[in-house]
Design a protein around this motif. Sequence first.
Motif, PDB file in Angstrom:
ATOM      1  N   ALA A  65      10.078   3.406   4.561  1.00 28.60           N
ATOM      2  CA  ALA A  65      10.129   4.997   4.220  1.00 28.60           C
ATOM      3  C   ALA A  65      10.451   5.018   2.738  1.00 28.60           C
ATOM      4  CB  ALA A  65      11.141   5.464   5.011  1.00 28.60           C
ATOM      5  N   GLY A  66      10.140   6.033   2.062  1.00 29.69           N
ATOM      6  CA  GLY A  66      10.474   6.136   0.716  1.00 29.69           C
ATOM      7  C   GLY A  66       9.414   5.578  -0.367  1.00 29.69           C
ATOM      8  N   PRO A  67       9.399   5.911  -1.512  1.00 28.29           N
ATOM      9  CA  PRO A  67      10.437   6.918  -2.075  1.00 28.29           C
ATOM     10  C   PRO A  67      10.115   8.329  -1.778  1.00 28.29           C
ATOM     11  CG  PRO A  67       8.975   6.159  -3.857  1.00 28.29           C
ATOM     12  CD  PRO A  67       8.613   5.255  -2.424  1.00 28.29           C
ATOM     13  N   GLY A  68      11.138   9.068  -1.747  1.00 29.06           N
ATOM     14  CA  GLY A  68      11.048  10.743  -1.364  1.00 29.06           C
ATOM     15  C   GLY A  68      10.257  10.738   0.024  1.00 29.06           C
ATOM     16  N   THR A  69       9.076  11.545   0.186  1.00 26.00           N
ATOM     17  CA  THR A  69       8.648  11.718   1.559  1.00 26.00           C
ATOM     18  C   THR A  69       7.463  10.516   1.605  1.00 26.00           C
ATOM     19  OG1 THR A  69       7.045  13.291   0.587  1.00 26.00           O
ATOM     20  CG2 THR A  69       9.079  14.266   1.364  1.00 26.00           C
ATOM     21  N   GLY A  70       7.128   9.713   0.827  1.00 27.63           N
ATOM     22  CA  GLY A  70       6.146   8.715   1.093  1.00 27.63           C
ATOM     23  C   GLY A  70       6.585   7.541   1.705  1.00 27.63           C
ATOM     24  N   VAL A  73       1.004  -1.298  -0.055  1.00 21.32           N
ATOM     25  CA  VAL A  73       0.106  -0.040   0.084  1.00 21.32           C
ATOM     26  C   VAL A  73       0.843   1.087   0.084  1.00 21.32           C
ATOM     27  CG1 VAL A  73      -1.709   1.062   1.197  1.00 21.32           C
ATOM     28  CG2 VAL A  73      -1.782  -1.203   1.242  1.00 21.32           C
ATOM     29  N   ASP A  74       0.716   2.081  -1.127  1.00 21.46           N
ATOM     30  CA  ASP A  74       1.538   3.144  -1.272  1.00 21.46           C
ATOM     31  C   ASP A  74       0.781   4.245  -0.558  1.00 21.46           C
ATOM     32  OD1 ASP A  74       3.864   1.910  -2.771  1.00 21.46           O
ATOM     33  OD2 ASP A  74       2.436   2.204  -4.444  1.00 21.46           O
ATOM     34  N   LEU A  75       1.718   5.054   0.261  1.00 24.93           N
ATOM     35  CA  LEU A  75       1.202   6.436   0.845  1.00 24.93           C
ATOM     36  C   LEU A  75       2.290   7.587   0.372  1.00 24.93           C
ATOM     37  CD1 LEU A  75       1.196   3.933   3.377  1.00 24.93           C
ATOM     38  CD2 LEU A  75      -0.466   5.600   3.877  1.00 24.93           C
ATOM     39  N   ASN A  76       1.466   8.810   0.875  1.00 24.92           N
ATOM     40  CA  ASN A  76       2.341   9.898   0.127  1.00 24.92           C
ATOM     41  C   ASN A  76       2.790  10.632   1.358  1.00 24.92           C
ATOM     42  OD1 ASN A  76       0.100  11.190   1.461  1.00 24.92           O
ATOM     43  ND2 ASN A  76      -0.893  12.062  -0.430  1.00 24.92           N
ATOM     44  N   GLY A  77       2.988   9.908   2.571  1.00 26.63           N
ATOM     45  CA  GLY A  77       3.507  10.281   3.740  1.00 26.63           C
ATOM     46  C   GLY A  77       4.087   9.261   4.506  1.00 26.63           C
TER      47      GLY A  77
END
Length: 182
Positions: A166-171, A67-71
């Motif tokens: 954690a990641g990628p980026g801030t996700g 499950v991908d999250l944006n934070g």
Amino acid sequence: MKKLLIWLTALLVAVGLGILVPGPASAATSYCGLQWGSLAKAGPKFSTASVTNVRTGQHYCFDRMVVDLNGPATGYTVRYVPNIVQDGSGFTIPVRGGARLQVSVHAPSYDQKGNVTYNPRAKTELSNVSGYQTFRQVVYAGSFEGYTSVGLGVRARLPFRVFTVAGPGTGSRLIVDVAHFW
């Protein structure tokens, strides 16, 4: 050549007499060395992130749902349930498989302004899992009051693990692995 025949004969006699037999399989040893268990797993905190995607993959020892999250991902509950229930309505969602995992992410599928961040086209087939060894179906059970639920139909009640990355980026990602066997 004669020595080889003598050793081979001695080996066959030893096996026949029960002198050389493999030891019993240990109950402590599990499939691929995995020792996860099948009891509920939870992360205690709510997330300020939103769900952006759900995807699956295969591994030699387990099937994986991400499950991908944006934070940052912090809160979740994953457990075997008799039925997958839709958030808010309580409607039972039919799911293929001998067992069902309810994956509840403590993050909505919308942002703080109410804009949708994850809206799957086919809510009853989030990912094509045909040919997977353990997964049978992945369904969207909705997003309600800060939670997003996904139903995972699996072949049987098998050991699983849950962790965040954690990641990628801030996700970040919530990962659920379900073993192929005990």
